[in-house]
Design an enzyme around this catalytic site. Structure first.
Site, short mmCIF file in Angstrom:
data_model
loop_
_atom_site.label_atom_id
_atom_site.label_comp_id
_atom_site.label_asym_id
_atom_site.label_seq_id
_atom_site.Cartn_x
_atom_site.Cartn_y
_atom_site.Cartn_z
N ASN A 16 0.76 -1.34 -0.31
CA ASN A 16 -0.20 0.10 0.08
C ASN A 16 0.91 1.30 0.02
OD1 ASN A 16 -1.85 2.03 0.52
ND2 ASN A 16 -2.69 1.11 2.37
N ARG A 101 -2.55 -2.12 -3.63
CA ARG A 101 -3.66 -1.20 -3.26
C ARG A 101 -3.44 -0.01 -4.32
NH1 ARG A 101 -5.74 1.94 2.08
NH2 ARG A 101 -7.39 2.87 1.13
N HIS A 189 -11.94 3.91 -0.24
CA HIS A 189 -12.05 2.98 0.95
C HIS A 189 -12.63 1.86 0.44
CE1 HIS A 189 -11.56 6.51 4.05
NE2 HIS A 189 -10.36 6.01 3.78
N ARG A 249 -7.76 16.28 6.02
CA ARG A 249 -8.60 16.83 4.98
C ARG A 249 -10.04 17.66 5.64
NH1 ARG A 249 -8.40 11.19 2.07
NH2 ARG A 249 -6.66 10.62 3.42
N GLU A 390 -8.02 -4.35 5.19
CA GLU A 390 -7.74 -4.18 3.86
C GLU A 390 -6.37 -4.94 3.34
OE1 GLU A 390 -7.37 0.13 5.30
OE2 GLU A 390 -8.46 0.72 3.50
#
Ligand code: AMP
Length: 409
Positions: A16, A101, A189, A249, A390
């Site tokens: 990732n 990913r 996501h 963010r 994940e």
């Protein structure tokens, strides 16, 4: 042994890769069994004096390296370090494949895919849609192709889980030409949501078929509305900037603010982008930190309290929006760092969602669930904690792609 069967034994690497870090996991693959993570770790601080750490499944540190002060370590050097550390740990077992990913699969990639020249070129063409993430996701793919050209590599997309959202959900109210140029909601996501969807049937039968909102509350944060385990709507849209307020963010922002930043506050587009991605959210509002643990510890400071309240308010409002997209709500699932561990955040969110029929159970919440509410989940809305995975999802996808390739060979 057939090609497919021989592919089933060995190790899988999943990566990732972000702008300043590469997270990795190594999975042991035995025929007929789910892949088991044996190592995980990261190289962080890329672009500077980076730091490599690897841990075994039990959390014990099994590898560490710190580059000298003043070093400027790039993704390629980080991969060399990872490869040097990993090689002796293969212990004769083959490295079967590497899974990545990849943030953006665009309109065309709705499922994990074996990477070849065409796929890589297609994914590179999507860089303008995710300029802060996609190039970093692709750089290890290119480096591995150069050094290990025969190693199968698989791209798994954060957008894929949302690919089948209805047009009415996915399109902005913009001119058709702009929509056709790819400016639409994609959602992110997806690997996390896909994993959660895969465990819903084990959690409670009603949830697998029902109307569920999943709150992925990590440093990045978003909600996904699921019906029958499929994505119906999500708070992240065209970019990973949309929706909830996050660690750094801003989340949803009146587009007029961007023009104001450029025209009146005289920011360059790059400065504005940096502000919205890196200096906003919990960090920007509190002026203290993007780390929820630190903020909760200082929640009696007025500016921190306000930042936490805004953060929760936005989650509660967006849960209402997701419930509207679903036409009601059967369950709310919390996941990722804050979702899995943030007792106070969950309590405040659930308090704000009482109108949807939730009856929060403080004792269950304090124990991190798994169920957080009173009542029979078959009859009343329920809330849950489900740890996401994940990397495990990536590993499963890589094996599926390898198996399909073996079957077609
Ligand atoms: P992630 O991006 O999923 O690793 O999540 C990172 C966020 O989870 C950070 O804001 C952390 O402060 C938060 N987090 C991790 N552990 C806890 C905890 N025990 N309580 C509250 N927040 C936590």
């Amino acid at each position: 042994m057939s090609g497919a069967a021989s592919l089933q034994q060995g190790l899988l690497l999943v990566l990732n890769a972000g702008s300043s870090s590469i997270k990795f996991s190594v999975f042991d693959v035995q025929a007929g069994q789910a892949p088991a993570e044996c190592f995980h770790g990261k190289i962080e601080g890329l672009g500077g004096a980076a730091y490599f750490i690897a841990k075994a499944a039990d959390g014990a540190v099994v590898g560490e390296h710190r580059w000298a002060k003043g070093a400027s370590v790039d993704h390629q050097q980080a991969l060399v370090q990872l490869s040097e550390w990993l090689s002796p740990r293969l212990e004769g077992r083959p490295l079967l494949a590497c899974g990545h990913r990849v943030v953006h699969g665009g309109r065309d990639y709705a499922a994990p895919v074996l990477i070849d020249d065409k796929v890589l070129a297609d994914l590179e063409a999507l860089c303008p849609l995710a300029p802060l993430h996609q190039p970093h996701n692709l750089s290890p793919i290119r480096a591995i192709r150069e050094h290990l050209p025969n190693l199968p590599q698989v791209a798994c997309f954060d957008t894929a889980f949302h690919h089948d959202q209805a047009e009415v959900v996915a399109q902005f109210a913009l001119p058709q030409s702009v929509t056709q140029a790819g400016v639409r909601r994609y959602g992110f996501h997806g690997l996390s949501y896909e994993y959660i969807a895969s465990v819903l049937p084990r959690l409670h039968p009603r949830l697998a078929a029902g109307r569920v909102v999943v709150a992925h509350l990590g440093n990045g944060a978003s909600l996904c509305a699921m019906q029958g385990g499929r994505s119906v709507a999500s708070t992240m849209g065209f970019s990973a900037l949309d929706g909830l307020a996050m660690g750094t963010r801003c989340g949803t922002l009146d587009a007029g603010v961007v023009f104001h930043l450029l025209r009146e506050l005289k920011l360059t587009p790059e400065q504005a982008e940096h502000m919205l991605y890196h200096d906003s959210g919990l960090l920007g509002m509190s002026g203290v930190s993007n780390d929820m643990r630190e903020l909760r510890a200082r929640a009696d400071e007025p500016q921190v309290r306000l930042a936490l309240d805004i953060y929760v308010h936005r989650i509660v409002r967006e849960i209402g929006s997701m419930a509207a997209a679903l036409g009601g709500l059967d369950a709310l699932i919390f996941t990722a760092g804050i979702g899995e561990n943030g007792v106070a955040t969950r309590a405040e969110v659930l308090e704000g969602c009482r109108w949807l029929g939730f009856k929060p159970d403080a004792a269950r919440n304090a124990q991190n669930g798994p169920c957080l509410t009173e009542g029979d989940p078959a009859l009343v809305p329920s809330a849950w904690v489900v740890p996401t995975d994940e990397e495990g999802m990536l590993a499963r996808h890589v094996l599926e792609v390898l198996a399909a390739r073996g079957a077609s060979n």
